[in-house]
Design a protein around this motif. Structure first.
Motif, PDB file in Angstrom:
ATOM      1  N   ILE A 298     -23.906 -56.671 -22.755  1.00 19.76           N
ATOM      2  CA  ILE A 298     -24.944 -56.571 -21.722  1.00 19.76           C
ATOM      3  C   ILE A 298     -24.332 -56.829 -20.350  1.00 19.76           C
ATOM      4  CG2 ILE A 298     -27.060 -57.622 -20.826  1.00 19.76           C
ATOM      5  CD1 ILE A 298     -27.882 -58.165 -23.716  1.00 19.76           C
ATOM      6  N   ALA A 299     -23.554 -57.909 -20.245  1.00 13.85           N
ATOM      7  CA  ALA A 299     -22.984 -58.281 -18.945  1.00 13.85           C
ATOM      8  C   ALA A 299     -21.930 -57.282 -18.476  1.00 13.85           C
ATOM      9  CB  ALA A 299     -22.390 -59.681 -19.027  1.00 13.85           C
ATOM     10  N   ALA A 300     -21.146 -56.743 -19.410  1.00 18.43           N
ATOM     11  CA  ALA A 300     -20.096 -55.795 -19.021  1.00 18.43           C
ATOM     12  C   ALA A 300     -20.650 -54.427 -18.666  1.00 18.43           C
ATOM     13  CB  ALA A 300     -19.072 -55.665 -20.158  1.00 18.43           C
ATOM     14  N   ASP A 301     -21.650 -53.969 -19.430  1.00 21.32           N
ATOM     15  CA  ASP A 301     -22.168 -52.607 -19.244  1.00 21.32           C
ATOM     16  C   ASP A 301     -23.325 -52.525 -18.253  1.00 21.32           C
ATOM     17  OD1 ASP A 301     -20.333 -51.709 -21.071  1.00 21.32           O
ATOM     18  OD2 ASP A 301     -21.722 -51.653 -22.756  1.00 21.32           O
ATOM     19  N   HIS A 302     -23.986 -53.647 -17.990  1.00 21.15           N
ATOM     20  CA  HIS A 302     -25.153 -53.654 -17.092  1.00 21.15           C
ATOM     21  C   HIS A 302     -25.032 -54.803 -16.102  1.00 21.15           C
ATOM     22  CE1 HIS A 302     -27.061 -50.837 -19.935  1.00 21.15           C
ATOM     23  NE2 HIS A 302     -26.575 -51.616 -20.876  1.00 21.15           N
ATOM     24  N   PRO A 303     -23.980 -54.812 -15.287  1.00 25.03           N
ATOM     25  CA  PRO A 303     -23.722 -55.977 -14.430  1.00 25.03           C
ATOM     26  C   PRO A 303     -24.845 -56.281 -13.451  1.00 25.03           C
ATOM     27  CG  PRO A 303     -22.349 -54.099 -13.790  1.00 25.03           C
ATOM     28  CD  PRO A 303     -22.962 -53.759 -15.108  1.00 25.03           C
ATOM     29  N   GLY A 304     -25.545 -55.261 -13.000  1.00 27.51           N
ATOM     30  CA  GLY A 304     -26.616 -55.496 -12.044  1.00 27.51           C
ATOM     31  C   GLY A 304     -27.847 -56.146 -12.643  1.00 27.51           C
ATOM     32  N   ARG A 305     -27.887 -56.254 -13.956  1.00 26.89           N
ATOM     33  CA  ARG A 305     -29.084 -56.784 -14.610  1.00 26.89           C
ATOM     34  C   ARG A 305     -28.895 -58.204 -15.135  1.00 26.89           C
ATOM     35  NH1 ARG A 305     -32.476 -52.315 -17.688  1.00 26.89           N
ATOM     36  NH2 ARG A 305     -33.995 -53.945 -17.205  1.00 26.89           N
ATOM     37  N   VAL A 306     -27.705 -58.761 -14.965  1.00 27.55           N
ATOM     38  CA  VAL A 306     -27.420 -60.113 -15.462  1.00 27.55           C
ATOM     39  C   VAL A 306     -27.146 -61.038 -14.292  1.00 27.55           C
ATOM     40  CG1 VAL A 306     -25.930 -61.513 -16.932  1.00 27.55           C
ATOM     41  CG2 VAL A 306     -26.485 -59.162 -17.594  1.00 27.55           C
ATOM     42  N   LYS A 307     -28.011 -62.033 -14.136  1.00 30.50           N
ATOM     43  CA  LYS A 307     -27.824 -63.005 -13.060  1.00 30.50           C
ATOM     44  C   LYS A 307     -26.736 -64.012 -13.425  1.00 30.50           C
ATOM     45  CE  LYS A 307     -32.623 -62.709 -11.467  1.00 30.50           C
ATOM     46  NZ  LYS A 307     -33.906 -63.451 -11.308  1.00 30.50           N
ATOM     47  N   ARG A 308     -26.935 -64.710 -14.518  1.00 30.61           N
ATOM     48  CA  ARG A 308     -25.949 -65.653 -15.046  1.00 30.61           C
ATOM     49  C   ARG A 308     -25.866 -65.477 -16.547  1.00 30.61           C
ATOM     50  NH1 ARG A 308     -24.205 -70.595 -11.984  1.00 30.61           N
ATOM     51  NH2 ARG A 308     -24.403 -69.904  -9.826  1.00 30.61           N
ATOM     52  N   LEU A 309     -24.688 -65.742 -17.084  1.00 32.07           N
ATOM     53  CA  LEU A 309     -24.386 -65.462 -18.486  1.00 32.07           C
ATOM     54  C   LEU A 309     -23.908 -66.739 -19.173  1.00 32.07           C
ATOM     55  CD1 LEU A 309     -23.795 -63.326 -20.760  1.00 32.07           C
ATOM     56  CD2 LEU A 309     -21.498 -63.135 -19.753  1.00 32.07           C
ATOM     57  N   VAL A 310     -24.472 -67.000 -20.349  1.00 27.40           N
ATOM     58  CA  VAL A 310     -24.011 -68.116 -21.174  1.00 27.40           C
ATOM     59  C   VAL A 310     -23.600 -67.561 -22.533  1.00 27.40           C
ATOM     60  CG1 VAL A 310     -24.549 -70.367 -22.166  1.00 27.40           C
ATOM     61  CG2 VAL A 310     -25.596 -69.691 -19.990  1.00 27.40           C
ATOM     62  N   LEU A 311     -22.365 -67.836 -22.927  1.00 26.15           N
ATOM     63  CA  LEU A 311     -21.812 -67.377 -24.200  1.00 26.15           C
ATOM     64  C   LEU A 311     -21.603 -68.595 -25.083  1.00 26.15           C
ATOM     65  CD1 LEU A 311     -19.149 -64.840 -22.831  1.00 26.15           C
ATOM     66  CD2 LEU A 311     -21.487 -64.344 -23.606  1.00 26.15           C
ATOM     67  N   GLY A 312     -22.413 -68.709 -26.137  1.00 29.23           N
ATOM     68  CA  GLY A 312     -22.371 -69.884 -26.997  1.00 29.23           C
ATOM     69  C   GLY A 312     -21.816 -69.591 -28.375  1.00 29.23           C
ATOM     70  N   CYS A 313     -20.933 -70.434 -28.851  1.00 28.00           N
ATOM     71  CA  CYS A 313     -20.357 -70.398 -30.206  1.00 28.00           C
ATOM     72  C   CYS A 313     -20.031 -68.973 -30.651  1.00 28.00           C
ATOM     73  CB  CYS A 313     -21.262 -71.100 -31.215  1.00 28.00           C
ATOM     74  SG  CYS A 313     -22.964 -70.500 -31.387  1.00 28.00           S
ATOM     75  N   THR A 314     -19.330 -68.246 -29.782  1.00 30.01           N
ATOM     76  CA  THR A 314     -19.093 -66.830 -30.049  1.00 30.01           C
ATOM     77  C   THR A 314     -17.623 -66.480 -29.904  1.00 30.01           C
ATOM     78  OG1 THR A 314     -19.981 -64.628 -29.614  1.00 30.01           O
ATOM     79  CG2 THR A 314     -19.585 -66.037 -27.685  1.00 30.01           C
ATOM     80  N   SER A 315     -17.309 -65.188 -29.955  1.00 23.11           N
ATOM     81  CA  SER A 315     -15.930 -64.715 -30.056  1.00 23.11           C
ATOM     82  C   SER A 315     -15.786 -63.375 -29.353  1.00 23.11           C
ATOM     83  CB  SER A 315     -15.575 -64.560 -31.543  1.00 23.11           C
ATOM     84  OG  SER A 315     -14.472 -63.713 -31.736  1.00 23.11           O
ATOM     85  N   PRO A 316     -14.574 -63.068 -28.877  1.00 17.56           N
ATOM     86  CA  PRO A 316     -14.346 -61.742 -28.301  1.00 17.56           C
ATOM     87  C   PRO A 316     -14.210 -60.659 -29.354  1.00 17.56           C
ATOM     88  CG  PRO A 316     -12.304 -62.981 -28.270  1.00 17.56           C
ATOM     89  CD  PRO A 316     -13.377 -63.925 -28.753  1.00 17.56           C
ATOM     90  N   GLY A 317     -14.122 -61.033 -30.616  1.00 15.46           N
ATOM     91  CA  GLY A 317     -13.945 -60.064 -31.689  1.00 15.46           C
ATOM     92  C   GLY A 317     -12.674 -60.332 -32.468  1.00 15.46           C
ATOM     93  N   ALA A 318     -12.601 -59.775 -33.667  1.00 16.13           N
ATOM     94  CA  ALA A 318     -11.524 -60.121 -34.585  1.00 16.13           C
ATOM     95  C   ALA A 318     -10.148 -59.736 -34.076  1.00 16.13           C
ATOM     96  CB  ALA A 318     -11.787 -59.450 -35.937  1.00 16.13           C
ATOM     97  N   ARG A 319     -10.041 -58.642 -33.316  1.00 15.55           N
ATOM     98  CA  ARG A 319      -8.713 -58.150 -32.921  1.00 15.55           C
ATOM     99  C   ARG A 319      -7.954 -59.169 -32.085  1.00 15.55           C
ATOM    100  NH1 ARG A 319      -6.723 -54.305 -28.838  1.00 15.55           N
ATOM    101  NH2 ARG A 319      -8.817 -54.260 -27.942  1.00 15.55           N
ATOM    102  N   HIS A 320      -8.664 -59.886 -31.208  1.00  8.97           N
ATOM    103  CA  HIS A 320      -8.029 -60.880 -30.348  1.00  8.97           C
ATOM    104  C   HIS A 320      -8.582 -62.290 -30.565  1.00  8.97           C
ATOM    105  CE1 HIS A 320      -5.737 -58.047 -27.872  1.00  8.97           C
ATOM    106  NE2 HIS A 320      -6.784 -57.249 -27.930  1.00  8.97           N
ATOM    107  N   GLY A 321      -9.604 -62.416 -31.376  1.00 10.32           N
ATOM    108  CA  GLY A 321     -10.210 -63.716 -31.600  1.00 10.32           C
ATOM    109  C   GLY A 321      -9.568 -64.463 -32.762  1.00 10.32           C
TER     110      GLY A 321
END
Length: 264
Positions: free
Chosen positions: A104-127
């Motif tokens: 959401i934040a990467a593809d729709h930057p104008g629609r996200v005021k502040r972002l909180v990422l909790g207990c998550t991961s960038p994905g298996a390839r680099h996570g």
């Protein structure tokens, strides 16, 4: 009951509560909006919370089609915001919801005021993936043993002993098998590594120090990859830090979301 319509016509159930600026709350894999039930009220004095049922869960449609992915869930969330008449919102995603929030934040930057990422991961390839002992416990053919293992991954033993449940973080029991499989595949295939540097919203990364379900080592990876992100670790917390340690986590998130924007 409010339903948004996704691009492919799927009906998406959502609810709004509270008053103030909008805050989109995104739940974990194979879970519906009840994931937030125990902590949502803590945000509603400051914000209008928006919670939704992912496709395949809760009251949303459950198509047995190849439409389940973290970027797809992000597009579904945008359909919910559109239907609710919300041009921009704060976004707080936990577990798979944090993976969805990245898109959401990467593809729709104008629609996200502040972002909180909790207990998550960038994905298996680099996570950092959970260990083989966790996978063995979760796939134990003894369903009672697998359930106990999941509870222990979410909560400390002392907290779980004091709370009988039902726990709303252990999966939506109403999901059909096809939707559960598709959610698992969507989360496992997540890879936002190349998109993370494109995030422009002020970002907070928050994680429990004792999270083996989604290893804590993913938190600094995200904080280093997202420009100017802040990192906060909740001492002693497992995967459901936001619920068991709400007395710590909710004030941290509220402080971040209500912080005055710096002047130019």
């Amino acid at each position: 009951m409010p339903y948004a319509t996704a691009a492919d016509g799927a009906a998406l159930y959502y609810e709004t509560h509270g008053s103030g600026p909008p805050l989109l709350l995104l739940s974990g894999q194979a879970n519906n909006h009840h994931w937030w039930d125990s902590v949502r009220a803590g945000f509603e004095a400051e914000f209008t919370t928006v919670v939704m049922d992912y496709r395949g869960t809760g009251k949303s449609d459950r198509p047995d089609t190849d439409t389940y992915s973290t970027p797809g869930f992000a597009r579904d969330a945008m359909a919910v915001l559109d239907h609710a008449g919300i041009a921009s919102a704060h976004v707080y995603g936990t577990s798979m919801g944090g993976r969805v929030a990245q898109w959401i934040a990467a593809d729709h930057p104008g629609r996200v005021k502040r972002l909180v990422l909790g207990c998550t991961s960038p994905g298996a390839r680099h996570g950092v993936e959970r260990g083989p002992e966790v996978l063995r416990a979760l796939t134990d053919p003894d369903q009672a043993a697998a359930h106990r293992a999941l509870v222990e991954l979410m909560y400390t033993p002392a907290w779980a002993a004091r709370h009988e449940g039902p726990f709303h973080t252990l999966g939506d029991p109403s999901m059909p098998d096809h939707a559960r499989r598709r959610h698992l595949r969507a989360s496992a295939r997540h890879d936002a590594w190349d998109a993370l540097p494109c995030i422009t919203a002020p970002t907070l990364v928050i994680h429990g120090t004792d999270d083996a379900f989604n290893p804590t080592a993913n938190a600094p990876l995200l904080a280093d990859r997202v420009p100017d992100a802040r990192l906060r670790l909740v001492e002693g917390a497992r995967h459901a830090y936001f619920e068991e340690f709400a007395h710590v986590a909710t004030p941290l998130v509220l402080e971040f979301l209500t912080e005055a924007q710096p002047r130019d």
